[in-house]
Design a protein around this motif. Structure first.
Motif, PDB file in Angstrom:
ATOM      1  N   TYR A  87     -21.705  80.456  67.202  1.00  0.00           N
ATOM      2  CA  TYR A  87     -21.137  81.720  67.115  1.00  0.00           C
ATOM      3  C   TYR A  87     -20.924  82.067  65.707  1.00  0.00           C
ATOM      4  N   CYS A  88     -20.297  83.448  65.720  1.00  0.00           N
ATOM      5  CA  CYS A  88     -20.238  83.931  64.390  1.00  0.00           C
ATOM      6  C   CYS A  88     -18.703  83.977  63.906  1.00  0.00           C
ATOM      7  N   ILE A  89     -18.483  83.258  62.954  1.00  0.00           N
ATOM      8  CA  ILE A  89     -17.000  82.840  62.582  1.00  0.00           C
ATOM      9  C   ILE A  89     -16.195  84.391  62.057  1.00  0.00           C
ATOM     10  N   THR A  90     -16.958  85.191  61.690  1.00  0.00           N
ATOM     11  CA  THR A  90     -16.517  86.385  61.353  1.00  0.00           C
ATOM     12  C   THR A  90     -16.086  87.262  62.464  1.00  0.00           C
ATOM     13  N   ASP A  91     -16.929  87.369  63.722  1.00  0.00           N
ATOM     14  CA  ASP A  91     -16.375  87.733  64.889  1.00  0.00           C
ATOM     15  C   ASP A  91     -15.380  87.165  65.357  1.00  0.00           C
ATOM     16  N   ALA A  92     -15.319  85.592  65.529  1.00  0.00           N
ATOM     17  CA  ALA A  92     -14.266  84.914  66.206  1.00  0.00           C
ATOM     18  C   ALA A  92     -12.866  85.188  65.436  1.00  0.00           C
ATOM     19  N   LEU A  93     -12.856  85.591  63.947  1.00  0.00           N
ATOM     20  CA  LEU A  93     -11.737  85.472  63.340  1.00  0.00           C
ATOM     21  C   LEU A  93     -11.168  86.944  63.243  1.00  0.00           C
ATOM     22  N   ILE A  94     -12.263  88.025  63.448  1.00  0.00           N
ATOM     23  CA  ILE A  94     -11.772  89.213  63.768  1.00  0.00           C
ATOM     24  C   ILE A  94     -10.941  89.554  64.979  1.00  0.00           C
ATOM     25  N   HIS A  95     -11.700  88.756  66.043  1.00  0.00           N
ATOM     26  CA  HIS A  95     -10.900  88.744  67.375  1.00  0.00           C
ATOM     27  C   HIS A  95      -9.474  88.294  67.170  1.00  0.00           C
ATOM     28  N   ALA A  96      -9.182  87.069  66.460  1.00  0.00           N
ATOM     29  CA  ALA A  96      -7.941  86.503  66.370  1.00  0.00           C
ATOM     30  C   ALA A  96      -6.914  87.788  65.564  1.00  0.00           C
ATOM     31  N   ALA A  97      -7.587  88.470  64.659  1.00  0.00           N
ATOM     32  CA  ALA A  97      -6.605  89.339  63.776  1.00  0.00           C
ATOM     33  C   ALA A  97      -6.104  90.497  64.973  1.00  0.00           C
ATOM     34  N   ARG A  98      -7.038  90.762  65.792  1.00  0.00           N
ATOM     35  CA  ARG A  98      -6.908  91.970  66.568  1.00  0.00           C
ATOM     36  C   ARG A  98      -6.154  91.592  68.000  1.00  0.00           C
ATOM     37  N   GLY A  99      -5.900  90.140  67.867  1.00  0.00           N
ATOM     38  CA  GLY A  99      -5.071  89.779  69.148  1.00  0.00           C
ATOM     39  C   GLY A  99      -5.688  89.406  70.311  1.00  0.00           C
ATOM     40  N   GLU A 100      -7.068  89.420  70.248  1.00  0.00           N
ATOM     41  CA  GLU A 100      -8.056  89.224  71.481  1.00  0.00           C
ATOM     42  C   GLU A 100      -8.126  87.762  71.443  1.00  0.00           C
ATOM     43  N   VAL A 101      -7.035  86.923  71.777  1.00  0.00           N
ATOM     44  CA  VAL A 101      -6.746  85.329  71.549  1.00  0.00           C
ATOM     45  C   VAL A 101      -7.982  84.617  72.464  1.00  0.00           C
ATOM     46  N   ASP A 102      -8.068  85.186  73.624  1.00  0.00           N
ATOM     47  CA  ASP A 102      -9.172  84.361  74.574  1.00  0.00           C
ATOM     48  C   ASP A 102     -10.679  84.342  74.072  1.00  0.00           C
ATOM     49  N   GLU A 103     -10.892  85.304  72.712  1.00  0.00           N
ATOM     50  CA  GLU A 103     -12.183  85.379  72.330  1.00  0.00           C
ATOM     51  C   GLU A 103     -12.266  84.873  70.912  1.00  0.00           C
ATOM     52  N   ALA A 104     -11.140  84.271  70.503  1.00  0.00           N
ATOM     53  CA  ALA A 104     -10.867  84.163  69.012  1.00  0.00           C
ATOM     54  C   ALA A 104     -10.884  82.808  68.513  1.00  0.00           C
ATOM     55  N   LEU A 105     -11.251  82.337  67.171  1.00  0.00           N
ATOM     56  CA  LEU A 105     -11.150  81.155  66.596  1.00  0.00           C
ATOM     57  C   LEU A 105      -9.403  81.089  65.994  1.00  0.00           C
ATOM     58  N   LEU A 106      -8.592  80.567  66.544  1.00  0.00           N
ATOM     59  CA  LEU A 106      -7.232  80.737  66.172  1.00  0.00           C
ATOM     60  C   LEU A 106      -6.834  79.691  65.084  1.00  0.00           C
ATOM     61  N   PHE A 107      -7.185  79.839  63.744  1.00  0.00           N
ATOM     62  CA  PHE A 107      -6.908  78.991  62.673  1.00  0.00           C
ATOM     63  C   PHE A 107      -5.412  78.726  62.316  1.00  0.00           C
ATOM     64  N   CYS A 108      -4.943  77.399  62.208  1.00  0.00           N
ATOM     65  CA  CYS A 108      -3.559  77.248  61.863  1.00  0.00           C
ATOM     66  C   CYS A 108      -3.318  76.093  61.108  1.00  0.00           C
ATOM     67  N   GLY A 109      -2.256  75.878  60.956  1.00  0.00           N
ATOM     68  CA  GLY A 109      -1.852  74.537  60.067  1.00  0.00           C
ATOM     69  C   GLY A 109      -1.461  73.370  61.340  1.00  0.00           C
ATOM     70  N   ALA A 110      -1.182  72.177  60.683  1.00  0.00           N
ATOM     71  CA  ALA A 110      -0.949  71.053  61.719  1.00  0.00           C
ATOM     72  C   ALA A 110       0.341  71.272  62.464  1.00  0.00           C
ATOM     73  N   ASP A 111       1.208  72.242  61.994  1.00  0.00           N
ATOM     74  CA  ASP A 111       2.396  72.293  62.415  1.00  0.00           C
ATOM     75  C   ASP A 111       2.866  73.637  63.105  1.00  0.00           C
ATOM     76  N   ALA A 112       1.668  74.161  63.424  1.00  0.00           N
ATOM     77  CA  ALA A 112       1.876  75.659  63.892  1.00  0.00           C
ATOM     78  C   ALA A 112       2.747  75.611  65.139  1.00  0.00           C
TER      79      ALA A 112
END
Length: 351
Positions: free
Chosen positions: A309-334
């Motif tokens: 998959y394209c990490i750009t597309d996955a992270l753009i989906h995250a920023a736009r709130g399209e969470v089911d299509e997104a890579l949701l990066f986070c810290g260990a204590d999110a």
């Protein structure tokens, strides 16, 4: 009342020793960084596909991103005219030098750079007032970068950032190291890095501020980090769930709704390990599905034909709130985030 010392970076000083971590794509832009700087911390904008909202992004991503660097810095300056505002720029980025030079030309106070060793970063900011800060995760990497800058450029960093194994996004460790490093073991690594820094401080007769990142999300953890001998902390996760964070509310809610068991280590398309929230998207990837994409020219060592998959597309989906299509990066204590708050509240709680 805060008892913490100010943080001097280059020719500027922040009221508090708190650096907001740079989060891309589109999570920490001008609004978040500017607000953090206004409240006395150091605000950091991520350049990772920073121009994804520009109309020509799909056709000319580099042009769009370079233009957006100026726009986002201006937004931050409008919020905090005298505060410290900088950029996080990944070494792994394609056209890395162009991004660094553009950020410096735009007037960035600071550039923090990791996802690889920024060996030639000093050359790219030469002649500007932009301070520079490499990110390291081990004493070995600290020794490599400091020795290289000493020999080739006869200069030291204006700040050194240590990102531990509990940090978010792409991580400077192997999967095995992430599993092996306990808090106690990593504290010894931090002490070793501080000893390495001290040798160069003595050699140059200067102070090199050091910031520690990775699950530093409470006042107690801030005090513990400073007691180890670092000068500041870099914090990202608590700033995601603020009103001022540039991401869509649904991305913020994903943190609030996450459970501890939802936080997992993933392998990004270019082989780096990272930490993210489990969701439908990651389940599809785990099942071997190849998600169609076009190339956005983001990472230097990426072959579009080989990645799932394209990490750009996955992270753009995250920023736009399209969470089911997104890579949701986070810290260990999110998973510990419980509500939407404000930057001011986060900083005061940390102090």
């Amino acid at each position: 009342m805060s008892v913490y010392k100010e943080l001097k970076i280059g020719n500027k000083t922040a009221k508090y020793p708190i650096i907001q971590g740079g989060m891309g794509v589109g999570i920490s832009l001008g609004k978040l960084a500017g607000t953090v700087a206004k409240e006395g911390g150091v605000g950091i904008i991520s350049t990772a596909q920073i121009g994804f909202r520009e109309p020509d992004f799909d056709e000319a991503p580099l042009t769009a991103n370079l233009r957006a660097i100026h726009k986002e810095l201006e937004k931050a300056r409008n919020l905090a005219e005298s505060g410290i505002v900088g950029f996080n720029i990944m070494v792994a980025t394609r056209n890395y030098e162009a991004y660094v030079r553009e950020a410096a030309a735009a007037g960035a106070d600071l550039i923090i750079s990791g996802a690889g060793l920024p060996t030639d970063l000093p050359a790219y900011v030469e002649g500007t007032d932009t301070a520079i800060a490499p990110i390291v995760s081990t004493d070995k990497s600290a020794k490599v970068i400091l020795k290289y800058w000493d020999r080739k450029y006869k200069r030291m960093p204006d700040l050194l950032v240590i990102e531990g194994p509990k940090a978010g996004g792409h991580l400077g460790f192997t999967r095995e190291q992430l599993e092996e490093f306990t808090d106690e073991a990593y504290s010894e690594e931090v002490k070793a890095i501080l000893q390495t820094v001290k040798k160069y401080e003595q050699s140059y007769g200067i102070k090199i501020p050091v910031a520690l990142a990775g699950a530093v999300n409470t006042g107690e953890k801030v005090r513990s980090a400073l007691a180890m001998g670092v000068d500041a902390v870099q914090i990202a996760t608590p700033f995601v769930t603020t009103e001022e964070c540039d991401a869509d509310i649904r991305y913020k809610e994903a943190y609030i709704n996450a459970k501890k068991e939802d936080i997992c280590i993933v392998k990004s398309p270019v082989g780096m390990p990272g930490r993210a929230i489990a969701n439908r998207f990651l389940a599809r990837v785990k099942n071997g599905e190849k998600i169609s994409h076009k190339c956005h020219q983001c990472l230097a060592h990426c072959n579009p034909a080989d990645i799932p998959y394209c990490i750009t597309d996955a992270l753009i989906h995250a920023a736009r709130g399209e969470v089911d299509e997104a890579l949701l990066f986070c810290g260990a204590d999110a998973w510990k985030e419980e509500k939407i708050t404000t930057v001011s509240e986060v900083i005061q709680n940390l102090l």
